[in-house]
Scaffold this motif. Structure first.
Motif, mmCIF file in Angstrom:
data_model
loop_
_atom_site.group_PDB
_atom_site.id
_atom_site.type_symbol
_atom_site.label_atom_id
_atom_site.label_comp_id
_atom_site.label_asym_id
_atom_site.label_seq_id
_atom_site.Cartn_x
_atom_site.Cartn_y
_atom_site.Cartn_z
ATOM 1 N N PRO A 363 0.718 -1.379 -0.160
ATOM 2 C CA PRO A 363 -0.136 -0.109 -0.029
ATOM 3 C C PRO A 363 0.798 0.853 0.045
ATOM 4 O O PRO A 363 2.105 1.035 0.733
ATOM 5 N N ASN A 444 -0.143 -4.818 12.084
ATOM 6 C CA ASN A 444 -0.630 -5.194 10.709
ATOM 7 C C ASN A 444 1.067 -4.849 9.896
ATOM 8 O O ASN A 444 1.126 -3.614 9.583
ATOM 9 N N SER A 504 -0.458 -9.677 -2.897
ATOM 10 C CA SER A 504 -1.590 -8.791 -2.475
ATOM 11 C C SER A 504 -2.583 -10.172 -1.433
ATOM 12 O O SER A 504 -3.019 -8.682 -0.801
ATOM 13 N N GLU A 505 -2.208 -11.319 -1.265
ATOM 14 C CA GLU A 505 -2.960 -11.221 -0.396
ATOM 15 C C GLU A 505 -2.563 -11.067 0.961
ATOM 16 O O GLU A 505 -3.626 -10.648 2.191
ATOM 17 N N GLU A 508 -3.517 -7.683 1.713
ATOM 18 C CA GLU A 508 -4.740 -6.844 1.536
ATOM 19 C C GLU A 508 -5.329 -7.762 3.207
ATOM 20 O O GLU A 508 -6.585 -7.390 3.506
ATOM 21 N N THR A 509 -4.455 -8.448 3.836
ATOM 22 C CA THR A 509 -5.282 -9.657 5.268
ATOM 23 C C THR A 509 -4.652 -8.730 6.607
ATOM 24 O O THR A 509 -3.379 -8.040 6.603
ATOM 25 N N ASP A 510 -5.662 -8.418 7.280
ATOM 26 C CA ASP A 510 -5.235 -7.867 8.714
ATOM 27 C C ASP A 510 -4.637 -8.517 9.709
ATOM 28 O O ASP A 510 -4.514 -9.754 9.645
#
Length: 533
Positions: A363, A444, A504-505, A508-510
């Motif tokens: 990100p 995170n 990507s996974e 995107e995972t918390d």
């Protein structure tokens, strides 16, 4: 006057300094008093799995905030285990307060776990002290100030439970007049040297990471209007998208190819510890601008100015420089440096491919923490940075096991900013337990492991010395399985598996995630040769 325990008085001082959390593995002595007293002041305690990781987290917190990081350990083995992290703070100039439990001076028990802890810390701390009840609050405040004074660094405090729990009188807080740091050196002479230059090169070091100093370094770069290089610790201080930026400076052979064309080299905030050992081969005069005087640099400076960097750089930025550097020449240097150390022609998945994919998937605003090891060359060359502390790295100590604790420190300080830890398999093994810390905190943080089943940088050096491959390779580990067992989501990316989907996974995972990537190490040797000869 109010009364408080010494631990409470220490907590008051930490609060005044802006400390928000402490790290460590507590023993049964004064560390419990400090945890309890600090909690009453809103200072959190972050339990880690190892004292080393706790010290790294605390030191990195100090680097990012300017307030001293704080680490607590038990007596004996706890104190001994924290030394690597304290050495990091010492060589990387990070403000750190190290509390170790201490025996009672009147104890008559056998010397179980007891040794001279202060002597052990002497080579790697600015000061050491055993606090007593009579003046402990005052002495601690002085030591805390010493930790953040230029050059910042660690201080060590032995504290027994009896002394920590003793009631002391709190004196009314008196705010002393801040002493203004004096400028040492001849600014006029430095100005004349700069006025005479036509092909200056500016090297920016870690002292320029505080915002005002970073802004001053950028203004100086604009005035010189020549190539700008940054040390690893200063990566991002000068935006890497700027047309003047050419690459990293480590004192390696490749760096000198840029300096060889200059008629003046200006070091702004560079510490000698940021330079790998090697000869200085340049005849061009060097102007040194530094927060601290008397640096042990590998050359004799034409002019050396020490003091507040922002104040030093301001008049020099008004100097009229007739730069002969052409934009296309600076761009050519930048492209050549990047291409020379590229590692993207391996039969299997290359380190360049992995770091480019991580950068693309992360990100916006993700902070990078990178471990020591061969994977670091591609990571530092290819990860984009635009501001101070965009990248966290151990440079002076170059310790392994750094990236994950540093990423956790980043997330704790800025929980809305994602962090990614890039590490090799060797470095991951050295801090594997901190995956459970990440899980407990729901941090995170994404960890990317460059897995080649070897201490690749040492393996390369062994090969170059034509030695047999002994002691540097080991069976491949499944870090994804280990991460899941410790509470993290994880993906394994084999040599032929698609990488982008897993990244990507993961992003995107918390919560904490890990991607275990098989990497081809066959290009590291040529990469190191291109960089360092």
């Amino acid at each position: 006057m109010n009364e408080e325990t010494l631990a409470g008085a220490i907590a008051w001082t930490l609060t005044d300094l802006g400390v928000k959390r402490m790290f460590g593995v507590p023993g049964g002595g004064s560390s419990l008093d400090l945890i309890d007293a600090s909690a009453k002041h809103g200072i959190d305690f972050v339990l880690s799995r190892t004292e080393n990781a706790a010290a790294i987290m605390a030191a990195v917190t100090g680097e990012m905030t300017g307030a001293p990081g704080v680490v607590l350990t038990g007596i004996g083995p706890g104190a001994a285990s924290v030394t690597n992290g304290v050495a990091y703070a010492s060589l990387e100039r990070a403000p750190l307060i190290v509390f170790t439990d201490a025996h009672e001076e009147t104890a008559i028990a056998p010397p179980h776990q007891i040794f001279d802890q202060r002597s052990m810390f002497e080579p790697i701390t600015k000061a050491r002290c055993r606090l007593n009840a009579e003046d402990g609050a005052t002495v601690f405040a002085e030591l805390a100030d010493m930790a953040i004074a230029e050059p910042p660094g660690p201080v060590h405090i032995d504290l027994s439970a009896k002394v920590a729990g003793t009631t002391v009188k709190l004196k009314s807080a008196e705010t002393p007049e801040p002493s203004k740091q004096q400028i040492i050196g001849d600014l006029s002479a430095a100005t004349r040297v700069i006025e005479a230059t036509e092909k200056p090169v500016l090297i920016v070091g870690h002292q320029c990471r505080p915002q005002k100093r970073a802004e001053a370094a950028i203004r100086l770069a604009r005035a010189l209007n020549g190539p700008v290089m940054t040390t690893y610790k200063a990566k991002g201080v000068f935006p890497e998208t700027d047309a003047l930026f050419v690459g990293a400076f480590t004192n390696a052979q490749l760096d000198h190819s840029v300096l060889a064309e200059s008629d003046l080299i200006v070091l702004c905030g560079v510490d000698p510890v940021e330079m790998i050992p090697g000869n200085w081969t340049h005849d061009a005069p060097v102007v040194v601008l530094s927060e601290t005087a008397g640096l042990a640099l590998p050359f004799v400076a034409a002019e050396a100015i020490s003091g507040p960097l922002a104040d030093i750089a301001a008049p020099l930025s008004e100097t009229k420089v007739k730069s002969a550097w052409k934009p296309e020449k600076i761009a050519a240097h930048r492209d050549r440096l990047r291409q020379t150390i590229a590692n993207n022609s391996t039969p299997g998945r290359s380190p360049d491919e992995v770091i480019d994919a991580v950068s693309a998937a992360a990100p916006a605003g993700t902070r990078l923490a990178v471990d020591a090891g061969a994977h670091m060359f591609s990571t530092m060359a290819r990860w984009p940075a635009a501001a101070p502390h965009d990248v966290l790295k151990s440079n002076g100590l170059s310790t392994m096991g750094f990236a994950l604790p540093a990423a956790l420190a980043s997330w704790l300080e800025e929980p809305d900013r994602p962090a990614v830890a890039v590490t090799g398999d060797g470095g991951m093994m050295m801090c594997l337990g901190e995956l459970s810390t990440a899980s407990r905190l729901s941090a995170n943080v994404t960890i990317v492991v460059f897995n080649d089943a070897a201490l690749s940088l040492i393996d390369i050096k062994q090969q170059r010395q034509q030695r047999p491959p002994l002691g540097v390779r080991y069976p491949k580990s499944n870090f994804a399985d280990a991460a899941r067992a410790l509470g993290c989501d994880a993906w394994t990316v084999g040599a032929q598996d698609p990488l982008e989907f897993a990244l990507s996974e993961a992003f995107e995972t918390d919560g904490p995630t890990l991607v275990d990537v098989t990497v081809d190490p066959s290009g590291y040797r040529d990469q190191l040769t291109a960089l360092r000869g």
